[in-house]
Design an enzyme around this catalytic site. Structure first.
Site, short mmCIF file in Angstrom:
data_model
loop_
_atom_site.label_atom_id
_atom_site.label_comp_id
_atom_site.label_asym_id
_atom_site.label_seq_id
_atom_site.Cartn_x
_atom_site.Cartn_y
_atom_site.Cartn_z
NE ARG A 181 63.21 47.04 57.31
CZ ARG A 181 61.99 47.15 56.81
NH1 ARG A 181 61.04 46.30 57.17
NH2 ARG A 181 61.71 48.09 55.96
CE LYS A 212 60.58 44.68 52.09
NZ LYS A 212 61.03 45.91 51.40
NE ARG A 233 61.55 53.74 54.34
CZ ARG A 233 60.57 53.97 53.46
NH1 ARG A 233 60.34 55.22 53.06
NH2 ARG A 233 59.87 52.99 52.98
NE ARG A 256 55.57 53.27 54.09
CZ ARG A 256 56.24 52.14 54.29
NH1 ARG A 256 55.71 51.00 53.88
NH2 ARG A 256 57.41 52.15 54.88
NE ARG A 289 55.58 52.86 49.59
CZ ARG A 289 56.35 52.00 50.24
NH1 ARG A 289 56.12 50.71 50.16
NH2 ARG A 289 57.35 52.43 50.97
P1 ADP Z 1 57.81 47.36 49.87
O1 ADP Z 1 56.73 46.58 50.56
O2 ADP Z 1 58.98 46.49 49.47
O3 ADP Z 1 58.25 48.59 50.61
P2 ADP Z 1 55.72 48.01 47.91
O4 ADP Z 1 55.17 46.68 47.57
O5 ADP Z 1 54.90 48.89 48.77
O6 ADP Z 1 57.23 47.88 48.48
O7 ADP Z 1 56.08 48.74 46.52
C1 ADP Z 1 56.64 50.05 46.50
C2 ADP Z 1 56.02 50.86 45.38
O8 ADP Z 1 56.45 50.36 44.12
C3 ADP Z 1 54.49 50.79 45.34
O9 ADP Z 1 54.03 52.04 44.90
C4 ADP Z 1 54.20 49.68 44.33
O10 ADP Z 1 52.94 49.85 43.68
C5 ADP Z 1 55.35 49.86 43.34
N1 ADP Z 1 55.82 48.62 42.75
C6 ADP Z 1 55.89 47.39 43.33
N2 ADP Z 1 56.43 46.49 42.48
C7 ADP Z 1 56.72 47.17 41.34
C8 ADP Z 1 57.31 46.81 40.07
N3 ADP Z 1 57.72 45.56 39.83
N4 ADP Z 1 57.46 47.78 39.15
C9 ADP Z 1 57.06 49.06 39.40
N5 ADP Z 1 56.50 49.46 40.54
C10 ADP Z 1 56.34 48.53 41.51
P1 AMP Z 2 58.20 48.72 55.78
O1 AMP Z 2 56.74 48.91 55.57
O2 AMP Z 2 58.61 47.26 55.78
O3 AMP Z 2 59.04 49.55 54.85
O4 AMP Z 2 58.50 49.22 57.27
C1 AMP Z 2 58.25 50.56 57.65
C2 AMP Z 2 59.14 50.94 58.82
O5 AMP Z 2 58.81 50.12 59.96
C3 AMP Z 2 60.65 50.72 58.62
O6 AMP Z 2 61.27 51.81 57.95
C4 AMP Z 2 61.13 50.57 60.07
O7 AMP Z 2 61.23 51.82 60.72
C5 AMP Z 2 59.97 49.80 60.72
N1 AMP Z 2 60.22 48.35 60.64
C6 AMP Z 2 59.53 47.44 59.89
N2 AMP Z 2 60.05 46.20 60.05
C7 AMP Z 2 61.10 46.33 60.91
C8 AMP Z 2 62.06 45.44 61.45
N3 AMP Z 2 62.07 44.14 61.14
N4 AMP Z 2 62.98 45.93 62.31
C9 AMP Z 2 63.00 47.23 62.64
N5 AMP Z 2 62.14 48.14 62.16
C10 AMP Z 2 61.20 47.71 61.29
#
Ligand code: ADP
Ligand code: AMP
Length: 219
Positions: free
Chosen positions: A88, A13, A171, A160, A127
């Site tokens: 969420r 995302k 999660r 992270r 990541r």
């Molecule tokens: P989210 O915001 O949904 O938690 P991220 O954008 O941080 O996810 O992506 C999670 C991990 O996967 C990161 O290390 C990112 O570089 C990697 N990633 C994102 N999209 C892809 C993809 N299409 N294929 C492989 N790895 C990906």
């Molecule tokens: P994310 O970076 O979107 O994976 O969010 C990291 C963490 O922040 C999540 O695992 C939750 O603990 C918290 N968080 C982010 N967005 C929300 C939401 N809309 N509602 C509740 N907790 C959230």
């Protein structure tokens, strides 16, 4: 344009949000990034959110909704926004839709970046994030140009705090139980756009742009 991004943790995302926000000129609002920044800075909000985030749980609705409502009150979101990681829970979804309706606005799309759990478990350990600007990298799938440093701002990359195996499992469970019901919620409203998030990053971006451009043509 008002768009929300749905999908499991690690679906991509944040990665895709950067491209969408640039292409459509709308601010990218990530609740996760806001919480993480507040934890790093040791603010009151950060203190409230920290223990939930570290365990892989959601931050309580009242805290999160308050944060988003305040953010959506600011002038830069008048023409649109991209919400990443919100809503969420079913309740967050209802509050958001009510707020948008009350403002005489419309939500254009709920983009679901669909990725099975097996891919997520494989992706998470690699990541790396920039705590300074929020950019997300992957050691194998999306490495930075210079090892360990952010391409955008040059700051050091880090793991992270909630990407360890135990929190990832929690999660994924939370996503299934509390967030997946939103898929049906937005499907019923005919706003859901499903994206195959298992493809390479560029291919995912292409699919998103294609689907969003058909929406633009409808207007
Ligand atoms: P989210 O915001 O949904 O938690 P991220 O954008 O941080 O996810 O992506 C999670 C991990 O996967 C990161 O290390 C990112 O570089 C990697 N990633 C994102 N999209 C892809 C993809 N299409 N294929 C492989 N790895 C990906
Ligand atoms: P994310 O970076 O979107 O994976 O969010 C990291 C963490 O922040 C999540 O695992 C939750 O603990 C918290 N968080 C982010 N967005 C929300 C939401 N809309 N509602 C509740 N907790 C959230």
């Amino acid at each position: 344009m008002r768009i929300i991004l749905l999908g499991p943790p690690g679906a991509g995302k944040g990665t895709q949000a950067k491209f969408i926000s640039e292409k459509f000129g709308i601010p990218h609002i990530s609740t996760g990034d806001i919480f993480m920044r507040n934890i790093t800075e040791g603010t009151e909000l950060g203190k409230k959110a920290k223990s939930f985030i570290d365990q892989g749980l959601l931050v309580p609705d009242e805290v999160t909704i308050d944060l988003v409502m305040n953010r959506l009150d600011q002038a830069d979101v008048e023409e649109g926004y991209l919400l990443d990681g919100f809503p969420r829970t079913a309740y967050q979804g209802e509050v958001l839709c009510r707020m948008i309706r009350k403002g005489g606005q419309v939500l254009d799309a709920a983009l679901l970046i669909d990725v099975p759990s097996s891919y997520i478990r494989e992706r998470m350990p690699g990541r790396r994030i920039c705590r300074f600007c929020g950019a997300s990298y992957h050691l194998q799938f999306n490495p930075p140009e210079e090892v360990g440093l952010c391409d955008h701002c040059g700051h050091e990359l880090a793991e992270r705090r909630d990407d360890h195996a135990e929190a990832v499992e929690e999660r994924l469970k939370v996503y299934e139980e509390q967030t997946m019901p939103l898929i049906e919620f937005f499907e019923k409203k005919k706003l859901l756009l499903r994206i195959d998030g298992t493809k390479e990053i560029e291919a995912v971006t292409r699919e998103i742009f294609e689907k969003l451009s058909t929406l633009e043509n409808h207007e």
